[in-house]
Design an enzyme around this catalytic site. Structure first.
Site, PDB file in Angstrom:
ATOM      1  CB  CYS A 383     -54.276 -97.098  23.925  1.00 33.13           C
ATOM      2  SG  CYS A 383     -54.040 -98.735  23.211  1.00 33.13           S
ATOM      3  CB  ALA A 384     -56.690 -92.175  24.466  1.00 28.97           C
TER       4      ALA A 384
END
Length: 468
Positions: A383-384
């Site tokens: 999630c980056a």
């Protein structure tokens, strides 16, 4: 390594758990995925067990059980506030998780044409990127190769245009690196802005002090702080929270309601409509109490020893690349748990390490580690996405993350398993199925009690969000 190998710092649920391996064997599970979700502390599980017989509504009953629950719920605010070093007057609002807390704060910002925009680094988790994007004046600062250069670039951006809020990570969920929060707060405040810290990865690894660091707002999740899923917190200054519309409209968030008007509550209740997650909120408080009771320096020394062992082991393997955002040296905890400080060129790092095996799909490697060695790590983009692209791993990487239940034996098993993979490759077949690597065949079975929840094909699970 000097001295005795690090053992577990605290007792957690699931320690010694046996998991099946392909081919019919079993192994003690090695949980190195704490950055996704940490196991429940034994003290927290005991707290929840004590609470359950008193199940009753908070703030909504004269019965004795309800009074017990109300006392525990409001007392949890005090314990969380003490754990993060909140100021007198700061609010502690219970939410679903960190993402929920960030979205709540995003709705509470003053109008952009009055207060200015929001500034973030490009190394953030999506939860600290996406909620701000609809805000007028939203700006992203590209991280430089060193932390010192990144701080200089941030300072210049804060001077360039009016800013209401600087939103930063307390510790990277990808590399574990932590920026200097007190210095970031000074930069923000000199520019007339406030600072929000996404502490989802920092709170499970470090003692926090909002007052000393002059942090205005902070959020974290219970499931990363050794508590059950479903609860998080937002802590910070009351004025923005009291002036904003309630996050949820409903019972508990009001003082008085008529057919055509409503008088909304102030304080934390304004944003906590409905029956709260009592077990989740008080479990977070129980975890805070347990962690706060650790001897000074014990937490930091335990993690520093394991992180160094992991980095040394991976660095000694040909074919492994360890990822970092900044090239500045890391600080080293001393015998009392303190850290060397400097002018911003030094940084700290928590027990999160991301690495790649160039030429090898990280999802396939993680499937091998699980199926053949009983080791749980995370594979993907965490999630980056912008940060993984910056690190040269747009297709994802592997992440090992340490917690209070991690031991040197766990670290050594991971290093040995990665070394074996590089030396001889996997000993089982693997195939892509619905976008995920799975052992072929996969003869592992779910526990008997879980079978009733299983789909027809037990291991055909949906692809991970924010994955590759």
């Amino acid at each position: 390594m000097q001295g005795d190998p690090p053992g577990a710092l605290l007792a957690v649920q699931g320690a010694g758990l046996g998991v099946p391996l392909v081919g019919g064997g079993w192994a003690e599970y090695v949980n190195l995925d704490h950055a996704a979700s940490a196991p429940c502390l034994t003290t927290v599980a005991e707290h929840v067990a004590r609470l359950l017989p008193y199940s009753a509504s908070v703030h909504r009953g004269a019965g004795f059980a309800s009074q017990v629950c109300t006392t525990l719920y409001e007392g949890a605010r005090r314990d969380v506030a003490q754990f993060v070093g909140a100021r007198d007057g700061d609010l502690t609002v219970f939410t679903r998780n960190t993402t929920d807390a960030v979205n709540l704060l995003a709705r509470c910002l003053p109008a952009a044409d009055v207060a200015g925009g929001v500034v973030v680094f490009d190394v953030e988790h999506h939860a600290n990127l996406l909620p701000w994007r609809a805000r007028a004046g939203y700006r992203t600062v590209a991280a430089r190769s060193t932390l010192a250069e990144s701080l200089a670039a941030l300072e210049a951006e804060l001077r360039a245009a009016p800013t209401a809020l600087l939103a930063v990570t307390g510790a990277s969920n990808v590399t574990g690196e932590t920026p200097p929060l007190a210095r970031l707060a000074r930069l923000a405040h000199r520019a007339g802005a406030r600072i929000f810290v996404d502490a989802a990865q920092l709170a499970p690894h470090r003692r926090l002090d909002m007052a000393a660091d002059d942090v205005d707002y902070l959020a974290f999740s219970g499931h990363k702080l050794y508590a059950p899923f479903g609860a998080g917190v937002l802590v910070g200054r009351a004025d923005w929270l009291d002036a904003a519309p309630p996050y949820l409209a409903g019972g508990g968030a009001v003082r008085e309601v008529s057919t055509d008007a409503v008088d909304w509550a102030t304080g934390a209740a304004r944003h906590e409509a409905g029956t709260p997650n009592l077990a989740g909120a008080t479990a977070i408080a129980a975890a805070c109490r347990t962690l706060a009771a650790l001897p000074p320096g014990a937490w930091e020394r335990h993690e520093a020893g394991l992180r160094a062992r992991l980095l040394d082991g991976l660095d000694g393997l040909d074919g492994v690349v360890i990822h970092r955002i900044w090239s500045d040296p890391e600080t080293i905890p001393n015998s009392t748990g303190g850290r060397r400080t400097g002018d911003g060129a030094w940084q700290d790092a928590v027990g999160v390490v991301t690495f790649s095996l160039p030429g090898h799909d990280p999802a396939r490697v993680s499937a091998y580690l699980s199926a053949e060695h009983g080791i749980g790590v995370r594979a993907g983009r965490f999630c980056a996405h912008p940060l993984l692209a910056r690190l040269g791993a747009p297709g994802g990487a592997l992440r090992a993350s340490i917690g209070v239940g991690t031991t040197a034996h766990h670290i050594d098993r991971l290093i040995a398993a990665v070394a074996r993979y590089l030396r001889v490759g996997p000993g089982w077949g693997y195939a892509l199925r619905d976008g995920q690597w799975q052992p072929t065949p996969d003869d592992r079975r779910l526990p008997d009690w879980a079978e009733e929840y299983a789909a027809a094909a037990v291991h055909d699970l949906p692809a991970a969000p924010c994955g590759t």
